[in-house]
Scaffold this motif. Sequence first.
Motif, PDB file in Angstrom:
ATOM      1  N   CYS A 142       0.857  -1.185   0.000  1.00 40.21           N
ATOM      2  CA  CYS A 142       0.000   0.000   0.000  1.00 40.21           C
ATOM      3  C   CYS A 142       0.891   1.233   0.000  1.00 40.21           C
ATOM      4  CB  CYS A 142      -0.898   0.020   1.232  1.00 40.21           C
ATOM      5  SG  CYS A 142      -2.059  -1.342   1.331  1.00 40.21           S
ATOM      6  N   PRO A 143       0.718   2.143  -0.950  1.00 46.55           N
ATOM      7  CA  PRO A 143       1.598   3.317  -1.016  1.00 46.55           C
ATOM      8  C   PRO A 143       1.459   4.238   0.197  1.00 46.55           C
ATOM      9  CG  PRO A 143      -0.129   3.446  -2.696  1.00 46.55           C
ATOM     10  CD  PRO A 143      -0.265   2.126  -2.018  1.00 46.55           C
ATOM     11  N   ASP A 144       0.270   4.319   0.800  1.00 48.30           N
ATOM     12  CA  ASP A 144       0.052   5.213   1.938  1.00 48.30           C
ATOM     13  C   ASP A 144       0.242   4.528   3.287  1.00 48.30           C
ATOM     14  OD1 ASP A 144      -2.190   3.664   1.408  1.00 48.30           O
ATOM     15  OD2 ASP A 144      -3.590   5.155   2.223  1.00 48.30           O
ATOM     16  N   ASP A 145       0.483   3.228   3.287  1.00 44.73           N
ATOM     17  CA  ASP A 145       0.656   2.484   4.530  1.00 44.73           C
ATOM     18  C   ASP A 145       1.582   1.304   4.252  1.00 44.73           C
ATOM     19  OD1 ASP A 145       0.506   1.046   6.889  1.00 44.73           O
ATOM     20  OD2 ASP A 145      -1.645   0.644   6.763  1.00 44.73           O
ATOM     21  N   ARG A 146       2.843   1.454   4.559  1.00 46.03           N
ATOM     22  CA  ARG A 146       3.846   0.434   4.239  1.00 46.03           C
ATOM     23  C   ARG A 146       3.573  -0.906   4.910  1.00 46.03           C
ATOM     24  NH1 ARG A 146       5.808   1.556  -0.334  1.00 46.03           N
ATOM     25  NH2 ARG A 146       6.851   3.524  -0.477  1.00 46.03           N
ATOM     26  N   ARG A 147       2.767  -0.896   5.979  1.00 48.11           N
ATOM     27  CA  ARG A 147       2.440  -2.161   6.648  1.00 48.11           C
ATOM     28  C   ARG A 147       1.324  -2.900   5.935  1.00 48.11           C
ATOM     29  NH1 ARG A 147       0.672  -0.252  12.200  1.00 48.11           N
ATOM     30  NH2 ARG A 147      -0.192   1.298  10.838  1.00 48.11           N
ATOM     31  N   GLY A 148       0.548  -2.168   5.134  1.00 47.85           N
ATOM     32  CA  GLY A 148      -0.594  -2.763   4.452  1.00 47.85           C
ATOM     33  C   GLY A 148      -0.190  -3.379   3.120  1.00 47.85           C
ATOM     34  N   THR A 149      -0.937  -4.386   2.715  1.00 52.31           N
ATOM     35  CA  THR A 149      -0.684  -5.068   1.440  1.00 52.31           C
ATOM     36  C   THR A 149      -1.997  -5.207   0.691  1.00 52.31           C
ATOM     37  OG1 THR A 149       1.087  -6.341   2.478  1.00 52.31           O
ATOM     38  CG2 THR A 149       0.266  -7.156   0.383  1.00 52.31           C
ATOM     39  N   PHE A 150      -1.934  -5.000  -0.606  1.00 47.91           N
ATOM     40  CA  PHE A 150      -3.068  -5.217  -1.489  1.00 47.91           C
ATOM     41  C   PHE A 150      -2.936  -6.576  -2.158  1.00 47.91           C
ATOM     42  CE2 PHE A 150      -3.253  -0.500  -1.757  1.00 47.91           C
ATOM     43  CZ  PHE A 150      -4.597  -0.319  -1.487  1.00 47.91           C
ATOM     44  N   ALA A 151      -4.060  -7.230  -2.380  1.00 50.99           N
ATOM     45  CA  ALA A 151      -4.136  -8.358  -3.313  1.00 50.99           C
ATOM     46  C   ALA A 151      -4.706  -7.755  -4.590  1.00 50.99           C
ATOM     47  CB  ALA A 151      -5.045  -9.452  -2.786  1.00 50.99           C
ATOM     48  N   VAL A 152      -4.056  -8.042  -5.727  1.00 53.92           N
ATOM     49  CA  VAL A 152      -4.433  -7.437  -6.999  1.00 53.92           C
ATOM     50  C   VAL A 152      -4.654  -8.544  -8.023  1.00 53.92           C
ATOM     51  CG1 VAL A 152      -3.727  -5.802  -8.790  1.00 53.92           C
ATOM     52  CG2 VAL A 152      -2.975  -5.461  -6.425  1.00 53.92           C
ATOM     53  N   LEU A 153      -5.730  -8.439  -8.748  1.00 56.89           N
ATOM     54  CA  LEU A 153      -6.037  -9.390  -9.813  1.00 56.89           C
ATOM     55  C   LEU A 153      -5.069  -9.169 -10.971  1.00 56.89           C
ATOM     56  CD1 LEU A 153      -8.283 -11.519 -10.331  1.00 56.89           C
ATOM     57  CD2 LEU A 153      -9.592  -9.711 -11.427  1.00 56.89           C
ATOM     58  N   THR A 154      -4.438 -10.218 -11.437  1.00 53.80           N
ATOM     59  CA  THR A 154      -3.536 -10.119 -12.590  1.00 53.80           C
ATOM     60  C   THR A 154      -4.357 -10.204 -13.879  1.00 53.80           C
ATOM     61  OG1 THR A 154      -3.230 -12.501 -12.727  1.00 53.80           O
ATOM     62  CG2 THR A 154      -1.661 -11.267 -11.328  1.00 53.80           C
ATOM     63  N   GLY A 155      -3.709  -9.969 -14.999  1.00 51.39           N
ATOM     64  CA  GLY A 155      -4.375 -10.144 -16.291  1.00 51.39           C
ATOM     65  C   GLY A 155      -4.872 -11.561 -16.467  1.00 51.39           C
TER      66      GLY A 155
END
Length: 163
Positions: free
Chosen positions: A102-115
């Motif tokens: 997460c750019p605004d929270d270094r402790r946070g992580t996003f799960a992102v759908l790939t192509g």
Amino acid sequence: MRGQSGERPVNGEAPRWLTSIEQRAWRTHLAAHKLLEHRLDRELQAFGLSLNDYEILVNLSESPGHRMRMSDLADATIQSRSRLSHQISRMEAADLVARETCPDDRRGTFAVLTGHGWATIQKVAPEHVAGVRRHFIDLLTDDQLRELAAAYDPVVDHLKNLR
């Protein structure tokens, strides 16, 4: 199990055993849930997915930017953060999702759908929906579906509040 001698009180009270109608409703719920989940999971295996994988792909596909914070995704899929992390690791290996900080929270992580994940959900969703219809929706009337949803709403609300 009906009352027996030596039974221990629950919260200081004698157990309230289920009536025959309550037992039937409970056991029918359990059987329907287990059988339906098993059937839908087996059908998704033809695509190399589990029902849990599919649920994650759906949540990500419906989220802005096809991404969700891991903590929000765990809540949405009713999984522990630890279990979700292992699930995401397996899905990363299959190139279905990726993790991003997460750019605004270094402790946070996003799960992102790939192509590849997006292409997979687009291919699998019509087949899965057909299975849900075949094994559940089309077996019930509209009135039964409304009653079922209304019956489960207070149960879901109660259990969510306990989390």
